[in-house]
Write a protein that holds these residues in place. Structure first.
Motif, PDB file in Angstrom:
ATOM      1  N   GLN A  56       9.454  -6.439  -2.372  1.00  0.00           N
ATOM      2  CA  GLN A  56       9.780  -4.937  -1.864  1.00  0.00           C
ATOM      3  C   GLN A  56       8.380  -4.262  -1.651  1.00  0.00           C
ATOM      4  O   GLN A  56       7.172  -4.458  -2.291  1.00  0.00           O
ATOM      5  N   SER A  57       8.147  -3.627  -0.430  1.00  0.00           N
ATOM      6  CA  SER A  57       6.901  -2.867  -0.494  1.00  0.00           C
ATOM      7  C   SER A  57       7.041  -1.139  -0.897  1.00  0.00           C
ATOM      8  O   SER A  57       8.201  -0.872  -0.857  1.00  0.00           O
ATOM      9  N   PHE A  58       6.055  -0.677  -1.123  1.00  0.00           N
ATOM     10  CA  PHE A  58       6.049   0.490  -1.519  1.00  0.00           C
ATOM     11  C   PHE A  58       6.103   1.575  -0.380  1.00  0.00           C
ATOM     12  O   PHE A  58       5.588   1.406   0.725  1.00  0.00           O
ATOM     13  N   LYS A  59       6.981   2.672  -0.586  1.00  0.00           N
ATOM     14  CA  LYS A  59       7.072   3.529   0.297  1.00  0.00           C
ATOM     15  C   LYS A  59       6.081   4.619   0.025  1.00  0.00           C
ATOM     16  O   LYS A  59       5.643   4.551  -1.293  1.00  0.00           O
ATOM     17  N   ASP A  60       5.674   5.595   0.829  1.00  0.00           N
ATOM     18  CA  ASP A  60       4.897   6.589   0.475  1.00  0.00           C
ATOM     19  C   ASP A  60       5.193   7.293  -0.807  1.00  0.00           C
ATOM     20  O   ASP A  60       4.301   7.740  -1.640  1.00  0.00           O
TER      21      ASP A  60
END
Length: 121
Positions: A56-60
């Motif tokens: 998963q990628s980071f959200k702000d």
């Protein structure tokens, strides 16, 4: 009170949390609430792990979270639950290590999935 860099035993951690609850906090949340809070805190650790080590990628909104701080939140609530239910975590941890050592003394060594040369098996 502990010195800033002094190590803290599990027993001392239980005492520190209990003292904090009694002097800074109002009271312990009830056990059911603390179980829900523990689940929430473990979810926050999972979110960071999934984004840091998983796919998963980071959200702000995720980028400023500190894994160590989130793990400490888990430990805090777990200690609260231990204090509320009369569990001596030092004794419980010692017994748990003995159980695992007795039960698993050969199991992991003999698990071919754990051998580095058989990862692709």
């Amino acid at each position: 009170m502990q010195q800033k860099n002094a190590e803290i035993t599990i027993k001392e951690a239980q005492e520190i949390v209990d003292n904090w609850i009694k002097t800074v906090g109002v009271r312990y949340f009830n056990e059911l609430t603390n179980m829900a809070v523990l689940t929430e805190e473990v979810g926050e650790v999972a979110r960071i792990i999934a984004r840091t080590y998983g796919e998963q990628s980071f959200k702000d909104s995720d980028k400023n979270h500190d894994l160590g701080d989130e793990m400490a939140d888990v430990l805090w609530v777990l200690i609260c639950l231990a204090n509320q239910t009369g569990v001596d975590l030092t004794d419980a941890f010692r017994k748990n290590i003995e159980k695992k050592t007795s039960r698993d003394c050969e199991r992991h060594k003999n698990n071919r999935k754990l051998k580095t040369d058989s990862i692709s098996d």
